[in-house]
Design a protein around this motif. Structure first.
Motif, PDB file in Angstrom:
ATOM      1  N   ARG A   1       1.687  12.706   1.596  1.00 52.00           N
ATOM      2  CA  ARG A   1       2.813  12.170   0.763  1.00 52.00           C
ATOM      3  C   ARG A   1       2.984  12.617  -0.630  1.00 52.00           C
ATOM      4  NH1 ARG A   1       3.461   5.927   1.073  1.00 52.00           N
ATOM      5  NH2 ARG A   1       5.490   6.506   0.565  1.00 52.00           N
TER       6      ARG A   1
ATOM      7  N   GLU B   1       9.983   7.933  -8.038  1.00 55.79           N
ATOM      8  CA  GLU B   1       9.963   6.501  -7.349  1.00 55.79           C
ATOM      9  C   GLU B   1      10.995   6.359  -6.074  1.00 55.79           C
ATOM     10  OE1 GLU B   1      10.731   3.547 -10.267  1.00 55.79           O
ATOM     11  OE2 GLU B   1       8.607   3.919 -11.118  1.00 55.79           O
ATOM     12  N   LYS B   2      12.225   7.032  -6.526  1.00 58.95           N
ATOM     13  CA  LYS B   2      13.441   6.850  -5.448  1.00 58.95           C
ATOM     14  C   LYS B   2      12.798   7.724  -4.276  1.00 58.95           C
ATOM     15  CE  LYS B   2      18.298   7.861  -4.354  1.00 58.95           C
ATOM     16  NZ  LYS B   2      19.467   8.187  -5.048  1.00 58.95           N
TER      17      LYS B   2
ATOM     18  N   LYS C   1       7.670  10.432   4.392  1.00 55.80           N
ATOM     19  CA  LYS C   1       6.786   9.924   5.443  1.00 55.80           C
ATOM     20  C   LYS C   1       5.667  10.920   5.433  1.00 55.80           C
ATOM     21  CE  LYS C   1      10.460   8.071   8.239  1.00 55.80           C
ATOM     22  NZ  LYS C   1      11.301   7.601   6.930  1.00 55.80           N
TER      23      LYS C   1
ATOM     24  N   TRP D   1       9.718   8.727  -3.362  1.00 58.45           N
ATOM     25  CA  TRP D   1       8.563   8.080  -2.914  1.00 58.45           C
ATOM     26  C   TRP D   1       8.785   7.283  -1.666  1.00 58.45           C
ATOM     27  CZ3 TRP D   1       3.607   9.695  -2.699  1.00 58.45           C
ATOM     28  CH2 TRP D   1       2.694   8.661  -2.332  1.00 58.45           C
ATOM     29  N   LYS D   2       9.856   6.240  -1.717  1.00 58.06           N
ATOM     30  CA  LYS D   2      10.221   5.233  -0.709  1.00 58.06           C
ATOM     31  C   LYS D   2      10.443   5.989   0.607  1.00 58.06           C
ATOM     32  CE  LYS D   2      11.685   1.908  -4.468  1.00 58.06           C
ATOM     33  NZ  LYS D   2      12.899   1.421  -4.898  1.00 58.06           N
ATOM     34  N   THR D   3      11.270   7.251   0.478  1.00 60.55           N
ATOM     35  CA  THR D   3      11.591   7.852   1.674  1.00 60.55           C
ATOM     36  C   THR D   3      10.739   8.936   2.243  1.00 60.55           C
ATOM     37  OG1 THR D   3      12.684   9.500   0.395  1.00 60.55           O
ATOM     38  CG2 THR D   3      13.984   7.578   0.772  1.00 60.55           C
TER      39      THR D   3
END
Length: 149
Positions: free
Chosen positions: A123, A109-110, A116, A112-114
């Motif tokens: 992704r 999750e962490k 691009k 995935w947010k970063t």
């Protein structure tokens, strides 16, 4: 013939932190000890319980799990140290599965947010590579990535 000062250095080296046989052999090489004498030092360290590979693996697995390493990466690192695979597997099997999967999910999750990427597939591929580099198993990775669909 065991040199008392070299043995004391090795005992201190092993007492400072858990070591394996490969670590001790590297230290013996740095201390310029003849290779024929390696086993004498190693056996004496084992007898005095300064050197215990079972204990080494236990702490190695615990420490690397806290650093969020996956089982594959831990196993690979211990393989490089030439640790018996039965000892490694024993402690890998002791890892709490729920905690392990939660740790992987949080890392995914962490990350995935970063990540691009132009497409969802791109992704997901980047996330998969990241989790593989952390040492997680492919079947668990596939399950974790499905959550991002």
């Amino acid at each position: 013939m065991i040199d008392k000062t070299i043995y004391e250095k090795l005992a201190n080296y092993c007492a400072y932190q858990e070591r394996c046989v490969v670590d001790v052999k590297q230290k013996l090489q740095k201390l310029k000890v003849d290779k024929e004498e390696f086993n004498a030092y190693i056996n004496k360290l084992k007898t005095a319980n300064f050197l215990n590979e079972d204990r080494y693996v236990k702490y190695f697995v615990a420490a690397r799990t806290k650093k969020k390493w996956g089982k594959a990466k831990i196993k690979s690192a211990l393989c490089v140290k030439r640790i018996d695979s039965s000892i490694v597997q024993k402690y890998l099997d002791d890892i709490d599965v729920e905690n392990y999967e939660e740790q992987m999910r949080l890392a995914a999750e962490k990350k995935w947010k970063t990540i691009k990427g132009e497409t969802l597939r791109e992704r997901k591929t980047k996330l998969m590579r990241f989790l593989l580099s952390k040492g997680y198993e492919m079947d668990r990775i596939v399950k974790a990535i499905k959550a991002f669909e």
